[in-house]
Design an enzyme around this catalytic site. Structure first.
Site, mmCIF file in Angstrom:
data_model
loop_
_atom_site.group_PDB
_atom_site.id
_atom_site.type_symbol
_atom_site.label_atom_id
_atom_site.label_comp_id
_atom_site.label_asym_id
_atom_site.label_seq_id
_atom_site.Cartn_x
_atom_site.Cartn_y
_atom_site.Cartn_z
ATOM 1 N N GLN A 323 99.648 107.515 36.426
ATOM 2 C CA GLN A 323 99.410 106.112 35.467
ATOM 3 C C GLN A 323 100.786 106.293 34.616
ATOM 4 O O GLN A 323 101.266 105.263 34.201
ATOM 5 C CB GLN A 323 98.318 106.577 34.303
ATOM 6 N N GLU A 324 101.339 107.399 34.153
ATOM 7 C CA GLU A 324 102.717 107.419 33.533
ATOM 8 C C GLU A 324 103.807 106.877 34.253
ATOM 9 O O GLU A 324 104.408 106.024 33.754
ATOM 10 C CB GLU A 324 103.061 108.895 33.094
ATOM 11 N N SER A 325 104.012 107.290 35.532
ATOM 12 C CA SER A 325 105.053 106.860 36.136
ATOM 13 C C SER A 325 105.213 106.560 37.494
ATOM 14 O O SER A 325 106.200 106.308 38.167
ATOM 15 C CB SER A 325 106.088 108.166 36.342
ATOM 16 N N TYR A 450 94.473 102.896 29.315
ATOM 17 C CA TYR A 450 95.188 103.861 29.978
ATOM 18 C C TYR A 450 93.940 104.932 30.416
ATOM 19 O O TYR A 450 94.082 105.487 31.501
ATOM 20 C CB TYR A 450 96.102 104.658 28.966
#
Ligand code: GLU
Length: 483
Positions: A323-325, A450
């Site tokens: 999800q972050e990168s 998120y």
């Protein structure tokens, strides 16, 4: 093959259904002896309490019961477990291979309840008694993206259509056949509903019918599936009981459902299983599944090391990282966060991370930071809500989570439930609310998406990495107890 198929392989320690039937028979004999002098036989509920076992027949599917990475799980399983706890008895779950067997088991008294995502149909009501509905679903005709979309039952004529034997879908098709005499389908008891969806996804079958709740979960794994049209208006899903004059267990279940509806437990279980499926980007799933195969192998050992270091499931860490990168060590955001786990310079410094671009360091730092968030969530928040709140804190900052909990309390919600806190988070964008809080304004919608995305990624990773633990038992059926 679906991940819950691992359920077909059961640990030897798990009580078998046959044993339970035996226990029940022996118990019944003892009871009969004991009560030989009594006029009234004990009610079913009394028998269940005396023997200390509630026998539930279910199906092996993502919407009902399967073995997840932490043991038996599933929407129906959780509900049944709560009911057994309520009655003060042990839960025994039995998942035969077909819907027909599920219905027969409860009709013939081998199970006390069928909790299997069952639709209430007229035919079934002739020999079963349905409890209060706890979900409404629609029957969706499913086709494969790229193929022409059918618009009505007439468009299904001349194509391969398969549904489960004895299902509400087969019952509906029979009704429709009166209007569309050329409509033909195969009703199979050799497959589970997810296998039918897989066949459509792999172009081995033109169409199938799936309940909307099942489709909502399964399309994450088969992103090429599309819903064409509904075969009928929404229909209720409920537990089924044997149709006898003994209403003791049925009445206890009615009271149970009205209680869990009132105290929010039902909504919590619904959220637990379906909460992440609403806003999910299904197109993104295809890329995710591809990235699991091509990118993840390089990073997995670091996620596993970080899991060992922190006690957090590596798959959850990998889901956060995605999800972050999208597992890109060179990812950078306009606000200056960087690396696989997108740490700020300050956070990295606090954690002693020297190089945020280094994936190994970033993953360990992210895992440690997530652990810190989890530890700071108050003790009264239990799993899985604790994990969801910690994820939101990772995204938006823990102070805002504390604020959202306060707002939740003020609005009469439960600050220990993610479902309630989630509803309060967007209020942090409104002056009326954020002006009263300690940490002020936050982009409250952002952590909702998120958390939902990470939950979906996590569940896909669980599915892909779940492996059968032993071999199928000789009857091919699954048994489990909640103990
Ligand atoms: N609601 C369906 C039924 O009652 C369950 C079968 C399925 O999901 O495929 O038959």
């Amino acid at each position: 093959m679906g991940w819950w198929k691992a359920a077909r392989s059961i640990p030897a320690s798990i009580l078998s259904f046959a044993t339970s039937v035996f226990v029940r028979l022996v118990g019944a004999a003892a009871l009969a002896l004991l009560l030989a002098t009594c006029a009234q036989p004990p009610s079913l509920l009394t028998q269940i309490k005396q023997l200390g076992v509630l026998r539930v027949v279910t199906r092996n599917s993502p919407t009902t019961f399967y073995f997840g990475s932490h043991g038996p799980t599933g929407f129906e399983y959780d509900l049944a477990r709560l009911f057994a706890e309520d009655l003060g008895v042990r839960l025994e779950v039995y998942a035969p291979l077909s819907l027909t067997d599920v219905l027969d088991a409860v009709r013939d008294g081998y199970a006390d309840i069928a909790a299997a995502g069952l639709s209430i149909t007229r035919t079934r009501e002739q020999h079963l008694r349905f409890g209060p509905p706890y979900q409404y679903v629609t029957q969706k005709v499913i086709y494969r993206y790229g193929e022409p979309r059918p618009d009505s039952p007439a468009d299904l004529v001349g194509h391969g259509l398969m549904v489960l034997a004895d299902s509400s879908h087969a019952a509906r098709l029979e009704v429709l056949q009166e209007q569309y005499p050329k409509l033909k389908w195969t009703a199979s008891d050799a497959v589970e509903s997810e296998e039918l969806l897989a066949q459509v996804a792999h172009a081995d079958l033109d169409y199938t019918v799936a309940d909307s709740n099942e489709f909502a979960l399964d399309r994450r794994y088969y992103p090429e599936l599309r819903a064409a049209f509904d075969l009928k208006p929404p229909e209720p899903i409920a537990w089924a009981f044997r149709r006898t004059d003994d209403l003791s267990l049925y009445n206890a279940a009615v009271a149970f459902f009205s209680r869990i509806r009132a105290d929010g437990k039902l909504a919590q279980i619904v959220e637990r299983y379906y909460g992440a499926s609403d806003d999910f980007d299904y197109v993104g799933t295809r890329t995710f599944i591809h990235d699991i195969k091509t990118l993840l192998p390089d990073y997995q050992p670091w996620f596993q090391d970080a899991a060992e270091n922190t006690g957090i499931d590596w798959r959850l860490l990998a889901a956060i990282g995605y999800q972050e990168s999208h597992w890109d060590p060179h990812a950078v955001s306009p606000t200056g966060v960087r690396g696989v786990m997108m740490l700020t310079l300050g956070t990295a410094g606090d954690l002693g991370i020297e190089n945020r671009i280094n994936p190994e360091q970033s993953i360990l730092g992210g895992a440690q930071y997530f652990s810190l968030m989890k530890a700071r969530i108050p003790d009264e928040v239990h799993e899985p809500d604790r994990t969801w709140m910690a994820l939101a804190a990772y995204n938006v900052g823990i102070g805002h989570i504390f604020d959202a909990r306060e707002i939740t309390r003020e609005r009469g919600g439960n600050p220990n439930r993610w479902i309630d806190v989630r509803a309060s988070l967007p209020l942090l964008t409104e002056k009326k609310w954020y002006s009263q809080t300690k940490y002020g304004y936050a982009r409250g919608e952002q952590p909702l998406i998120y958390v939902a995305n990470i939950r979906s990624y996590y569940s896909i990773l669980n599915w892909i990495t779940s492996q059968p633990k032993s071999t199928t038992d000789e009857t091919g059926t699954v048994t489990a107890s909640s103990e």
